[in-house]
Scaffold this motif. Sequence first.
Motif, PDB file in Angstrom:
ATOM      1  N   THR A 187      79.564  59.626  88.538  1.00 42.33           N
ATOM      2  CA  THR A 187      79.940  60.667  88.977  1.00 42.33           C
ATOM      3  C   THR A 187      81.640  60.820  87.850  1.00 42.33           C
ATOM      4  O   THR A 187      82.168  59.213  88.597  1.00 42.33           O
ATOM      5  CB  THR A 187      80.674  61.599  89.528  1.00 42.33           C
ATOM      6  OG1 THR A 187      79.456  62.593  90.589  1.00 42.33           O
ATOM      7  CG2 THR A 187      81.152  62.639  89.511  1.00 42.33           C
ATOM      8  N   GLU A 236      85.359  61.312  86.843  1.00 38.01           N
ATOM      9  CA  GLU A 236      85.827  62.041  87.344  1.00 38.01           C
ATOM     10  C   GLU A 236      86.943  62.817  86.094  1.00 38.01           C
ATOM     11  O   GLU A 236      86.968  63.648  86.003  1.00 38.01           O
ATOM     12  CB  GLU A 236      87.058  61.432  87.228  1.00 38.01           C
ATOM     13  CG  GLU A 236      88.275  62.074  88.896  1.00 38.01           C
ATOM     14  CD  GLU A 236      88.913  61.376  88.976  1.00 38.01           C
ATOM     15  OE1 GLU A 236      88.930  61.492  90.823  1.00 38.01           O
ATOM     16  OE2 GLU A 236      89.638  60.241  88.665  1.00 38.01           O
ATOM     17  N   PRO A 261      90.494  65.845  86.406  1.00 37.63           N
ATOM     18  CA  PRO A 261      90.669  66.739  86.906  1.00 37.63           C
ATOM     19  C   PRO A 261      91.936  67.647  86.768  1.00 37.63           C
ATOM     20  O   PRO A 261      92.094  68.841  87.079  1.00 37.63           O
ATOM     21  CB  PRO A 261      90.866  65.654  88.528  1.00 37.63           C
ATOM     22  CG  PRO A 261      91.176  64.521  88.174  1.00 37.63           C
ATOM     23  CD  PRO A 261      90.839  64.501  86.568  1.00 37.63           C
ATOM     24  N   GLN A 303      91.193  69.739  84.425  1.00 36.60           N
ATOM     25  CA  GLN A 303      89.948  70.382  84.193  1.00 36.60           C
ATOM     26  C   GLN A 303      89.624  71.741  84.023  1.00 36.60           C
ATOM     27  O   GLN A 303      89.209  72.621  83.178  1.00 36.60           O
ATOM     28  CB  GLN A 303      88.960  69.773  85.561  1.00 36.60           C
ATOM     29  CG  GLN A 303      87.896  70.065  84.883  1.00 36.60           C
ATOM     30  CD  GLN A 303      87.260  69.052  84.006  1.00 36.60           C
ATOM     31  OE1 GLN A 303      86.951  68.089  83.809  1.00 36.60           O
ATOM     32  NE2 GLN A 303      85.921  69.922  83.239  1.00 36.60           N
ATOM     33  N   HIS A 304      90.830  72.538  84.236  1.00 37.56           N
ATOM     34  CA  HIS A 304      91.070  73.959  84.678  1.00 37.56           C
ATOM     35  C   HIS A 304      90.499  74.852  83.050  1.00 37.56           C
ATOM     36  O   HIS A 304      90.679  76.166  82.420  1.00 37.56           O
ATOM     37  CB  HIS A 304      92.103  74.405  85.253  1.00 37.56           C
ATOM     38  CG  HIS A 304      93.818  74.129  84.372  1.00 37.56           C
ATOM     39  ND1 HIS A 304      94.126  73.517  84.934  1.00 37.56           N
ATOM     40  CD2 HIS A 304      94.312  74.898  84.250  1.00 37.56           C
ATOM     41  CE1 HIS A 304      94.613  72.883  84.784  1.00 37.56           C
ATOM     42  NE2 HIS A 304      95.429  74.152  84.303  1.00 37.56           N
ATOM     43  N   GLY A 336      89.924  73.749  80.543  1.00 42.25           N
ATOM     44  CA  GLY A 336      87.930  73.113  79.610  1.00 42.25           C
ATOM     45  C   GLY A 336      87.459  72.770  78.508  1.00 42.25           C
ATOM     46  O   GLY A 336      86.796  72.273  77.683  1.00 42.25           O
ATOM     47  N   LYS A 337      87.948  74.518  78.422  1.00 42.64           N
ATOM     48  CA  LYS A 337      86.864  75.363  77.350  1.00 42.64           C
ATOM     49  C   LYS A 337      87.671  75.198  75.919  1.00 42.64           C
ATOM     50  O   LYS A 337      88.058  74.847  74.330  1.00 42.64           O
ATOM     51  CB  LYS A 337      87.541  77.241  77.301  1.00 42.64           C
ATOM     52  CG  LYS A 337      85.954  77.377  78.310  1.00 42.64           C
ATOM     53  CD  LYS A 337      84.441  76.901  77.872  1.00 42.64           C
ATOM     54  CE  LYS A 337      83.958  77.501  79.593  1.00 42.64           C
ATOM     55  NZ  LYS A 337      84.153  77.507  80.725  1.00 42.64           N
ATOM     56  N   ILE A 395      81.449  67.125  78.932  1.00 45.74           N
ATOM     57  CA  ILE A 395      82.243  67.212  80.754  1.00 45.74           C
ATOM     58  C   ILE A 395      83.323  68.704  80.865  1.00 45.74           C
ATOM     59  O   ILE A 395      83.510  69.610  81.095  1.00 45.74           O
ATOM     60  CB  ILE A 395      83.026  66.398  80.931  1.00 45.74           C
ATOM     61  CG1 ILE A 395      81.806  64.856  81.394  1.00 45.74           C
ATOM     62  CG2 ILE A 395      84.435  66.628  82.016  1.00 45.74           C
ATOM     63  CD1 ILE A 395      82.795  63.935  81.582  1.00 45.74           C
ATOM     64  N   PHE A 396      83.842  69.228  79.406  1.00 48.31           N
ATOM     65  CA  PHE A 396      85.105  70.222  79.555  1.00 48.31           C
ATOM     66  C   PHE A 396      84.311  71.295  79.074  1.00 48.31           C
ATOM     67  O   PHE A 396      84.902  72.310  79.927  1.00 48.31           O
ATOM     68  CB  PHE A 396      85.451  69.373  77.861  1.00 48.31           C
ATOM     69  CG  PHE A 396      86.163  69.179  77.955  1.00 48.31           C
ATOM     70  CD1 PHE A 396      87.768  68.461  79.433  1.00 48.31           C
ATOM     71  CD2 PHE A 396      86.975  68.192  76.988  1.00 48.31           C
ATOM     72  CE1 PHE A 396      88.491  67.141  79.495  1.00 48.31           C
ATOM     73  CE2 PHE A 396      88.027  67.011  77.023  1.00 48.31           C
ATOM     74  CZ  PHE A 396      88.893  66.852  77.943  1.00 48.31           C
ATOM     75  N   GLY A 430      81.007  71.124  82.850  1.00 47.26           N
ATOM     76  CA  GLY A 430      81.582  70.876  84.068  1.00 47.26           C
ATOM     77  C   GLY A 430      80.912  69.580  84.558  1.00 47.26           C
ATOM     78  O   GLY A 430      80.629  69.284  85.935  1.00 47.26           O
ATOM     79  N   ARG A 431      79.538  69.550  83.924  1.00 49.16           N
ATOM     80  CA  ARG A 431      78.541  68.263  84.325  1.00 49.16           C
ATOM     81  C   ARG A 431      79.383  66.921  84.153  1.00 49.16           C
ATOM     82  O   ARG A 431      78.853  66.380  83.113  1.00 49.16           O
ATOM     83  CB  ARG A 431      77.170  68.698  84.106  1.00 49.16           C
ATOM     84  CG  ARG A 431      76.593  70.166  84.192  1.00 49.16           C
ATOM     85  CD  ARG A 431      75.414  69.952  83.058  1.00 49.16           C
ATOM     86  NE  ARG A 431      74.987  71.559  83.218  1.00 49.16           N
ATOM     87  CZ  ARG A 431      73.939  72.024  83.144  1.00 49.16           C
ATOM     88  NH1 ARG A 431      73.259  71.464  82.236  1.00 49.16           N
ATOM     89  NH2 ARG A 431      73.221  73.086  83.390  1.00 49.16           N
ATOM     90  N   GLN A 432      79.313  66.154  84.983  1.00 52.16           N
ATOM     91  CA  GLN A 432      80.236  64.771  84.988  1.00 52.16           C
ATOM     92  C   GLN A 432      79.242  63.975  85.634  1.00 52.16           C
ATOM     93  O   GLN A 432      79.845  62.590  85.085  1.00 52.16           O
ATOM     94  CB  GLN A 432      81.411  65.217  86.263  1.00 52.16           C
ATOM     95  CG  GLN A 432      82.549  66.238  85.588  1.00 52.16           C
ATOM     96  CD  GLN A 432      83.533  66.671  86.636  1.00 52.16           C
ATOM     97  OE1 GLN A 432      83.286  67.013  87.493  1.00 52.16           O
ATOM     98  NE2 GLN A 432      84.940  65.672  86.394  1.00 52.16           N
TER      99      GLN A 432
END
Length: 312
Positions: free
Chosen positions: A15, A17, A20, A23-24, A26-27, A86-87, A90-92
């Motif tokens: 995974t 990371e 983190p 990460q909120h 992301g978009k 990932i961004f 969210g698939r890490q």
Amino acid sequence: MFMEMRNGTTVQEFTLEGFPAIQHLGKVLFFVHLMAYLASTVGNAVIITITCADSQLHTPMYFFLSIFSFLECCFINAVIPKLLHIFLLGRQTISFPACFIQAFLIVFLGATGFLLIAVMSLDRYVAICKPLHYPTIMNLKTCFILVASCFTLSFSLITGPLVKISQLSFCGPYVIPHFFCDIGPLIHLSCSDTWSIQMLAFFLALFILLISLIITIIAYSNIVVTIVRLPSAKEKQKAFSTCSSHLIVLSLMYGSSVFIYVKPRQKNRLDSNREAALVNTVVTPLLNPVIYTLRNKQVHRALREMMCRMKR
């Protein structure tokens, strides 16, 4: 190929990371990095295209620059698509084989890039310090041999350590505190005795960076001495302008890479490595086309001619 654990099961995936703490966002981060990724890819691709298309750019300097741009394109495509994934989603997770393929590509392309930087420094040295002998010394055969040597030396140096790392035991957790698979984080995830492989990775990184840096420093020291002795201010300005872009790029590359790789024990500084790694993986490939073309009249002319041909 999966790595066996001590309890007999296998490591199928890791995974990543990522970041983190942000990460909120992301978009937003996806959009920013997508724009940087597209700009880097297009910019470096343009350099390669105009170098191949314009006969006046068929010189050793632009040949090496096009190879460097090709390496940058490969490098960012080994890193950024997964970061965008990932961004956005969210698939890490990343599979074990894919992780080590990515680690190999990053280290191989990075090491080759540093060796090529040294070759580009030698090219500028011969052009400025030995201009009368330049066409004879830096002929097509020599250029191909130098580039092939960079790829061969890099491959031979990093393949062994990467194979050894892939054979380590991993007992969990399988979270890599980074946004891509890198040697340092992978080593610290292992439950094997990693002291010897840590030292090997450290000395290999030190060797590649030092060899490249020493060659570059010697080349540019001689270049500076030669430029200072030039009689006219116009000649001095022209000589410095051909080297300034190269110096900016290598300063960014050396600074971030020394911070990331040239320390024997990296465990306590993996978090800060992520920010430094962004310089090499996002910032430098984005700036390279701008830095190398912004003040280059030959590239400006070639771009104008290419745009005119496209409009016809």
